[in-house]
Each structure stands twice: as C-alpha cells, then as structure tokens.
Scaffold this active site. Structure first.
Site, PDB file in Angstrom:
ATOM      1  CE1 TYR A 173      -3.978   2.324   0.873  1.00 12.86           C
ATOM      2  CE2 TYR A 173      -2.353   3.165   2.789  1.00 12.86           C
ATOM      3  CZ  TYR A 173      -3.419   3.331   1.843  1.00 12.86           C
ATOM      4  OH  TYR A 173      -4.366   4.247   2.043  1.00 12.86           O
ATOM      5  CE  LYS A 177      -4.120   4.957  -1.475  1.00 16.89           C
ATOM      6  NZ  LYS A 177      -5.233   5.209  -2.529  1.00 16.89           N
TER       7      LYS A 177
END
Length: 303
Positions: A173, A177
C-alpha cells in the site's frame, strides 16, 4: 450556485466511506455524478449481495440530483474506458475524475506474497492511471474539436499519509500510494496543455480501511466527529471544480484542517571539487549532506 454546477464528475470507489462522501458532496455542489464501485470487500475479495453504488445514486436522486451507477474494475483497461464513455454518453462530456478506489492486504514485507503485492499495487496505482488515461484522451479531443478552447478538466487522486511517510506492515500500500503522489506531479506536468489540473489528497478519515488500525478513534455517539469522511470532501470538491487554480500538489486533510505536502527536494550539495571522489570521501559527503538536512517524518508504526 454550487461550486460544480453542471460539471460531470466520476468518483471511483464511491459506494462507501470517502468515495461515498465525495459523490454526495459533488451532487450537493451541483455536479452530475457517475458513482463507480465494484462492490468488493475491504480486502478486494468478491462483492457481496449489497449494491453500494446504487444506494448512493438513489440517495443523490432522492435529493434532486443527477447520478448514474457504474460497476467497472478501474484497473481494467477496457472497463475503465467504458466507464469514461458512460459519463460522456450520459451527460455529453466529462469534467472531473476523482480516483478513490482501493483496498488493503496488509502484511509485513518479509511475509508478503507476490499476489498480495500485485493485487494492491494493481487496484491503487493502475486503478489511478487507467481511468485518467482514458479521461485525458477525451479532454485532448475536446480541445482539438473546439479549435484550441481549453477545457477546465480536473483530476483528484488519492494518496495517503502512509505513502508519504511510510507505514509498518503496509509495504504494498505504501509503495502504491507513494507512486500515486509522484504520478500526480507527472500528470500535472504533462497534461496541463490540455486544461488538466491534477492534484492529490492524503486523507485521514474513518473508513473500512482505517477500521483495522489499532487505536484508531471510534465514532463518537454525538457531537463533532473529526474523522468523518465528509470532512475531507469539501477540499475534493474544490480541487475538482473550475475554481481550482493549483496543480501538481498533494494535500493532507482531516477534520477541519488541511496542509500541502512537499515532495522530494534537492538537499544540501557537498563536493570534493572537480574530480572523482573516493569511497571514503563519498561516505563523508553523504553524512555531511544528511546532517545538514531536516530529518524525514517518522514512519507510521515506529513512534
């Protein structure tokens, strides 16, 4: 008059949480909203029986707004293209794309599987690039067809504090991101010629994804809720409006506050002069440059 009167907006991942709040806020601001949601659970598994996107559309229509449902997989090239096409076919054009869809498969990097890595990077990073790529093709054609009249096109991406600072146990993640923040800068630099302003948010709000964070604030029984998803949406509405006049920036946002975040900057330059450096000199210069710069923000989970 709303900030987005008459604008056509796609919000991905808009069945719940932040996406739902954004879709409702855009509708309240006068926009016509394509509500996209695949219906997957918080880990990206198969959708359940409930149709969250339809419920959001029904809520918008009941309030006098204009909205339509879309169930595309935003990381699928053809489905994302059809999603952009649906907005154009329904309302004649597209003005704003809000990329919000995503899910988590958290694990320490030492234990992370290839599938867990690929799935999260796909939905977040590819799921931001593919819809935007189809959208900018529409905006470029609009500009050509108008004889050079530049559309007021807007992209709002969703990064994360985890992507900006790092977060223990979320390496897939974090990487996705962080890449989205860099992608935003790239989009702004390349697509400004077509009238596109691209920005990103790093929101802090209570959603299915933050529900798994130990110690995350629970929703209060009454009174002010600083972590309500709707607190982030006013910034997202402005970034997606014709009134927005910034591009290539990332904003942290929570409660009643926001701040812009700086990306990588050139730090202090140290040199041995006009000659090649030795390994020992490289070590000494690296330490000097690090010592002369402000330390980075701590990674979440290490404090």
């Amino acid at each position: 008059m709303g900030f987005c009167d008459g604008r056509v907006v796609i919000v991905t991942g808009a069945g719940r949480g932040l996406g739902r709040a954004h879709a409702l806020a855009y509708a309240a601001a006068g926009a016509r909203v394509l509500v996209n949601d695949l219906g997957a659970s918080s880990d990206g598994s198969e959708p359940g029986a409930a149709d969250a996107a339809t419920a959001v559309v029904d809520e918008i229509v009941a309030g006098g707004g204009s909205a339509a449902v879309n169930h595309a997989d935003v990381a699928d090239w053809d489905q994302a293209g059809a999603m952009v096409g649906q907005a154009i076919d329904t309302w004649g054009r597209l003005d704003t794309l809000v990329c919000n869809a995503g899910f988590l498969r958290d694990r320490m990097l030492v234990n992370m599987s290839e599938q867990e890595w690929d799935a999260v990077v796909r939905v977040h990073l590819k799921g931001h690039f593919v819809p935007a790529r189809h959208a900018v093709a529409h905006w470029r054609e609009r500009q050509k067809a108008s004889g050079g009249d530049t559309p007021a096109a807007r992209i709002v991406n969703t990064s994360s504090g985890a992507g900006l600072m790092g977060s223990i146990g979320q390496g897939n993640y974090v990487a996705a991101k962080a890449a989205i923040a860099a992608l935003t800068i790239q989009q702004a630099a390349e697509w400004g010629r077509y009238g596109v302003l691209a920005n990103a948010i790093a929101p802090d709000a209570r959603t299915r994804m933050t529900a798994v964070i130990p110690g995350y604030p629970e929703q209060p029984d009454d009174g002010w809720d600083p972590k309500a998803p709707g607190n982030v949406s006013p910034l997202v509405v402005w970034l997606g409006s014709a009134d927005c006049d910034v591009s290539g920036r990332v904003f942290e946002c929570t409660g009643g506050q926001l701040n812009v975040c700086d990306g990588w900057q050139h730090g202090p330059v140290v040199s041995v002069g006009e000659r090649a450096m030795t390994v020992a000199e490289a070590a000494a210069l690296a330490r000097l440059s690090v010592e002369a710069e402000e330390p980075p923000a701590p990674v979440y989970g290490t404090r």
